[in-house]
Design a protein around this motif. Structure first.
Motif, short mmCIF file in Angstrom:
data_model
loop_
_atom_site.label_atom_id
_atom_site.label_comp_id
_atom_site.label_asym_id
_atom_site.label_seq_id
_atom_site.Cartn_x
_atom_site.Cartn_y
_atom_site.Cartn_z
N ILE A 44 0.84 -1.20 0.00
CA ILE A 44 0.00 0.00 0.00
C ILE A 44 0.87 1.25 0.00
O ILE A 44 0.48 2.30 -0.52
N PHE A 45 2.08 1.14 0.58
CA PHE A 45 2.96 2.32 0.58
C PHE A 45 3.22 2.78 -0.84
O PHE A 45 3.32 3.98 -1.11
N TYR A 46 3.35 1.82 -1.77
CA TYR A 46 3.67 2.19 -3.14
C TYR A 46 2.47 2.84 -3.84
O TYR A 46 2.64 3.73 -4.66
N ILE A 47 1.27 2.40 -3.49
CA ILE A 47 0.07 3.03 -4.03
C ILE A 47 0.03 4.51 -3.61
O ILE A 47 -0.21 5.39 -4.43
N VAL A 48 0.27 4.75 -2.32
CA VAL A 48 0.28 6.13 -1.81
C VAL A 48 1.41 6.93 -2.46
O VAL A 48 1.22 8.07 -2.90
N GLN A 49 2.57 6.34 -2.51
CA GLN A 49 3.75 7.02 -3.09
C GLN A 49 3.48 7.43 -4.54
O GLN A 49 3.80 8.56 -4.93
N GLN A 50 2.88 6.54 -5.31
CA GLN A 50 2.61 6.85 -6.71
C GLN A 50 1.59 7.97 -6.86
O GLN A 50 1.74 8.85 -7.71
N GLU A 51 0.56 7.93 -6.03
CA GLU A 51 -0.50 8.95 -6.13
C GLU A 51 0.03 10.33 -5.76
O GLU A 51 -0.21 11.32 -6.47
N VAL A 52 0.77 10.40 -4.66
CA VAL A 52 1.30 11.69 -4.22
C VAL A 52 2.40 12.17 -5.17
O VAL A 52 2.52 13.37 -5.43
N SER A 53 3.17 11.25 -5.70
CA SER A 53 4.23 11.63 -6.65
C SER A 53 3.63 12.27 -7.91
O SER A 53 4.20 13.21 -8.48
N GLN A 54 2.48 11.77 -8.33
CA GLN A 54 1.80 12.36 -9.49
C GLN A 54 1.45 13.82 -9.21
O GLN A 54 1.59 14.69 -10.08
N MET A 55 1.01 14.09 -7.97
CA MET A 55 0.67 15.46 -7.61
C MET A 55 1.92 16.34 -7.65
O MET A 55 1.89 17.46 -8.20
N SER A 82 -9.25 15.30 -0.63
CA SER A 82 -10.28 14.25 -0.55
C SER A 82 -10.24 13.34 -1.77
O SER A 82 -10.50 12.12 -1.65
N ASP A 83 -9.91 13.91 -2.93
CA ASP A 83 -9.81 13.09 -4.14
C ASP A 83 -8.64 12.11 -4.05
O ASP A 83 -8.74 10.97 -4.51
N ILE A 84 -7.52 12.58 -3.48
CA ILE A 84 -6.35 11.72 -3.32
C ILE A 84 -6.68 10.56 -2.39
O ILE A 84 -6.39 9.39 -2.70
N VAL A 85 -7.29 10.87 -1.25
CA VAL A 85 -7.67 9.82 -0.30
C VAL A 85 -8.63 8.84 -0.95
O VAL A 85 -8.48 7.62 -0.81
N LYS A 86 -9.60 9.36 -1.67
CA LYS A 86 -10.58 8.49 -2.34
C LYS A 86 -9.90 7.59 -3.36
O LYS A 86 -10.22 6.40 -3.47
N LEU A 94 -5.95 3.63 8.22
CA LEU A 94 -4.54 3.63 7.84
C LEU A 94 -4.28 4.43 6.57
O LEU A 94 -3.31 5.19 6.51
N VAL A 95 -5.15 4.29 5.57
CA VAL A 95 -4.93 5.01 4.31
C VAL A 95 -4.88 6.53 4.50
O VAL A 95 -3.95 7.18 4.01
N PRO A 96 -5.87 7.14 5.18
CA PRO A 96 -5.78 8.60 5.38
C PRO A 96 -4.51 9.03 6.12
O PRO A 96 -3.92 10.07 5.80
N SER A 97 -4.08 8.22 7.12
CA SER A 97 -2.87 8.59 7.85
C SER A 97 -1.64 8.49 6.95
O SER A 97 -0.71 9.30 7.06
N LEU A 98 -1.64 7.52 6.04
CA LEU A 98 -0.53 7.39 5.10
C LEU A 98 -0.51 8.57 4.12
O LEU A 98 0.57 9.09 3.79
N VAL A 99 -1.68 8.98 3.65
CA VAL A 99 -1.76 10.13 2.74
C VAL A 99 -1.29 11.39 3.45
O VAL A 99 -0.52 12.19 2.90
#
Length: 276
Positions: free
Chosen positions: A187-198, A220-224, A254-259
């Motif tokens: 899941i770390f990589y999912i978060v990393q990829q999404e935030v990296s795009q931003m 909210s869109d990122i978290v979603k 966990l997901v919101p805290s990771l974001v």
């Protein structure tokens, strides 16, 4: 010239269907057992894109079939079972290696690929950036779900530590926690990829500025988006029999805290870079 024609005639006869070599019999049986069409059929019938690829069992089946086929052939020396077994092992390995780079479509947006280690036949899709090994044992290995395109960045370690902290405080034994951690770590990589795009400007091209890349998601869109990709990941690991696995807690807590953690990195990373 006569010798050449005779040799060519004998070669053509030996390679004709009626005189197929036992090596060809092995290849035919390997294709039946683990050829592209067979593998895709099995994957389409599975619930989580895992299939049985027990080489030991496959070798026994293929060797027995080839032996029976060659016992029925008149004339010629019968192949040694050890030679059949060795040839079958080689051809199985070659076939699976070719599937890893085939990107053959399975259906539903999935296709064949390999994972970060490169040694596991996997499936991948546009639902999240992870790779899913088709053999259950390969999913138990560290980094098993990371794609071949995986790259670490300045978020990786701290995001991984956050997931490790969650798993370690989940009331599990050491072995149970270690196993759950391996399945949740991706899941770390999912978060990393999404935030990296931003941070990189995203992948959506503006209609008004054709040469400019923009990122159209707010917090909210990122978290979603991350929750949706994580939910997809959970759907493909729910049959793994994980102790302490609660997908709703992971997605809603966990997901919101990771974001939040990932979004806090850019400013601190920038500040530390400016101080150096």
């Amino acid at each position: 010239m006569k010798h050449y024609l005779l040799t060519a005639s004998v070669l053509a006869l030996l390679t004709s269907p009626g005189f197929a070599t036992w090596q060809q019999d092995v290849q035919d049986q390997v294709n039946l057992e683990v050829g592209q069409n067979k593998v895709i059929q099995k994957l389409m019938k599975s619930q989580d894109y895992t299939i049985d690829l027990d080489e030991g069992s496959l070798l026994k089946t293929i060797t027995k079939v080839v032996q029976v086929k060659n016992e029925k052939k008149k004339g010629g020396q019968q192949p040694n079972p050890t030679d059949i077994d060795r040839e079958a092992y080689r051809q199985i390995a070659n076939t699976l290696d070719s599937l890893k780079t085939s990107r053959a479509p399975i259906g539903g947006g999935y296709y064949l690929t390999k994972n970060f280690r490169g040694d596991a036949l996997s499936v991948e899709s546009g639902y999240n950036p992870l790779a899913y090994p088709v053999r259950s044992s390969d999913r138990e290995r560290p980094d098993g779900f990371l794609p071949v395109t995986y790259k670490s960045n300045f978020m990786s370690v701290r995001l991984c530590n956050e997931i490790d902290h969650y798993v370690s405080n989940n009331g599990l034994s050491k072995d149970e926690a270690r196993r759950l951690n391996r399945y949740l770590q991706p899941i770390f990589y999912i978060v990393q990829q999404e935030v990296s795009q931003m941070l990189e400007g995203g992948k959506t091209k503006s209609l008004l500025y054709s040469q400019r890349w923009v990122y159209g998601k707010d917090y909210s869109d990122i978290v979603k988006s991350v929750k949706g990709q994580t939910s997809h990941h959970h759907a493909l690991i729910k049959y793994a029999g994980l102790k302490g696995f609660n997908p709703f807690v992971v997605e809603d807590s966990l997901v919101p805290s990771l974001v939040d953690l990932a979004l806090s990195f850019p400013s601190s990373f920038k500040d530390s870079s400016e101080r150096r």
